[in-house]
Design a protein around this motif. Structure first.
Motif, PDB file in Angstrom:
ATOM      1  N   ASP A  95     -18.736  24.997 -65.955  1.00  0.00           N
ATOM      2  CA  ASP A  95     -17.346  24.514 -66.007  1.00  0.00           C
ATOM      3  C   ASP A  95     -16.936  23.839 -64.701  1.00  0.00           C
ATOM      4  O   ASP A  95     -16.240  22.821 -64.717  1.00  0.00           O
ATOM      5  CB  ASP A  95     -16.374  25.645 -66.363  1.00  0.00           C
ATOM      6  N   ILE A 125     -15.455  30.123 -63.900  1.00  0.00           N
ATOM      7  CA  ILE A 125     -15.591  30.343 -62.442  1.00  0.00           C
ATOM      8  C   ILE A 125     -16.752  29.491 -61.920  1.00  0.00           C
ATOM      9  O   ILE A 125     -17.642  29.126 -62.686  1.00  0.00           O
ATOM     10  CB  ILE A 125     -15.865  31.859 -62.154  1.00  0.00           C
ATOM     11  N   TYR A 126     -16.745  29.194 -60.647  1.00  0.00           N
ATOM     12  CA  TYR A 126     -17.943  28.677 -59.974  1.00  0.00           C
ATOM     13  C   TYR A 126     -18.802  29.899 -59.656  1.00  0.00           C
ATOM     14  O   TYR A 126     -18.412  30.720 -58.805  1.00  0.00           O
ATOM     15  CB  TYR A 126     -17.574  27.998 -58.659  1.00  0.00           C
TER      16      TYR A 126
HETATM   17 MG    MG Z   1     -18.939  28.369 -64.125  1.00  0.00          MG
END
Ligand code: MG
Ligand code: SF4
Length: 273
Positions: A95, A125-126
């Motif tokens: 994402d 999330i990263y």
């Molecule tokens: Mg992610």
């Protein structure tokens, strides 16, 4: 026990680097099973990624693979597809990679309707870079860069892609690998730009900051918050609030594919020379 999709794996690189219980494995398996079901030869396949946990996937896949720069996988993939329209080109992205750093490339790939399949592993999330919030982190959720709760409203990724012109848009989730495989297979078969958003768990970076550090618990939480597209059609907007609709959300077979449109431009230029 023989694994049907094993020919698509670089077994010498297994075990993989993902955290135990990470949903990326389920999504990669669904993708490989879809290749296998379509009887696609590895030589006819290109799998491209950018940067992040998800982007490590092509390293394990025995096809033509590229691990490129953050957010730019779609640009490399577009070049490959324009040069070799006879090949199947698939991008797998997270994402953060696909919707923040690569957000510009995402909307323009949708607009062009180039014949690529993009699988976005949306774990809110990263992951690899340390748990920073991404454009899909839910409002109020905690992240490394939002220790008191995220104040930025998230994108509805599927709606964003439909609005930008993608001609196949589906959403699945790691709690249902069979549905995910079917949705990916549909995207691979579609002639045009196909996006499959796969809702996934990052219990390590998202979960542990949001009281969901157990992978099974987080997968169950994701599943509980989804509703199938057919069931969703019967619900009132207030009943749908906060729930993610899964299934095939949009399909349009009427738009011209970009490589074909670009060929016509080349022909016009050659005729005028
Ligand atoms: Mg992610
Ligand atoms: Fe999966 Fe998150 Fe671990 Fe990355 S950090 S491998 S996304 S659980």
């Amino acid at each position: 026990m023989s694994i049907r999709y094993a020919p698509y794996l670089r077994m010498e690189h297994i075990p993989h680097m993902w955290c135990p219980g990470c949903g990326i494995g389920i999504i990669v398996k669904a993708m490989l099973r879809a290749f296998e079901a379509l009887e696609w030869k590895a030589d006819d396949l290109a799998v491209i990624s950018g940067i992040g946990c998800t982007s490590r996937a092509p390293g394990y896949i025995d096809a033509n693979t590229l691990h490129t720069t953050h957010g730019r996988a779609l640009t490399f993939a577009s070049g490959i597809k324009l040069a070799r329209p006879d090949k199947h080109v698939v991008v797998i992205s997270g994402d953060g990679d696909a919707t923040a750093i690569g957000g510009n490339h995402l909307v323009h790939s949708c607009r062009r309707n180039i014949d690529l399949t993009l699988i976005i592993v949306n774990n809110n999330i990263y992951g690899m870079t340390g748990g920073q919030y991404s454009p899909t982190t839910p409002l109020g959720s905690k992240a490394a860069t939002a220790p008191w709760g995220n104040a930025d409203p998230p994108f509805d990724l599927a709606k964003l892609c439909i609005g930008a012109g993608a001609t196949y848009v589906a959403r699945g989730q790691v709690g249902s690998g069979v549905q995910l495989e079917r949705l990916i297979r549909g995207g691979l078969q579609h002639k045009g730009f196909a996006v499959i958003e796969a809702l996934s768990n990052c219990h390590t970076q998202f979960g542990r900051r949001n009281k969901l550090s157990d992978p099974i618990e987080l997968i169950e939480h994701i599943s509980k918050n989804t509703v199938n597209v057919r069931e969703a059609a019967k619900l009132k907007p207030e009943e749908l609030a906060g729930r993610m609709v899964v299934g095939l959300l949009h399909k349009d077979d009427t738009r011209e594919e970009y490589c074909e449109a670009y060929d016509k431009v080349i022909q016009r230029a050659q005729a005028a020379a």
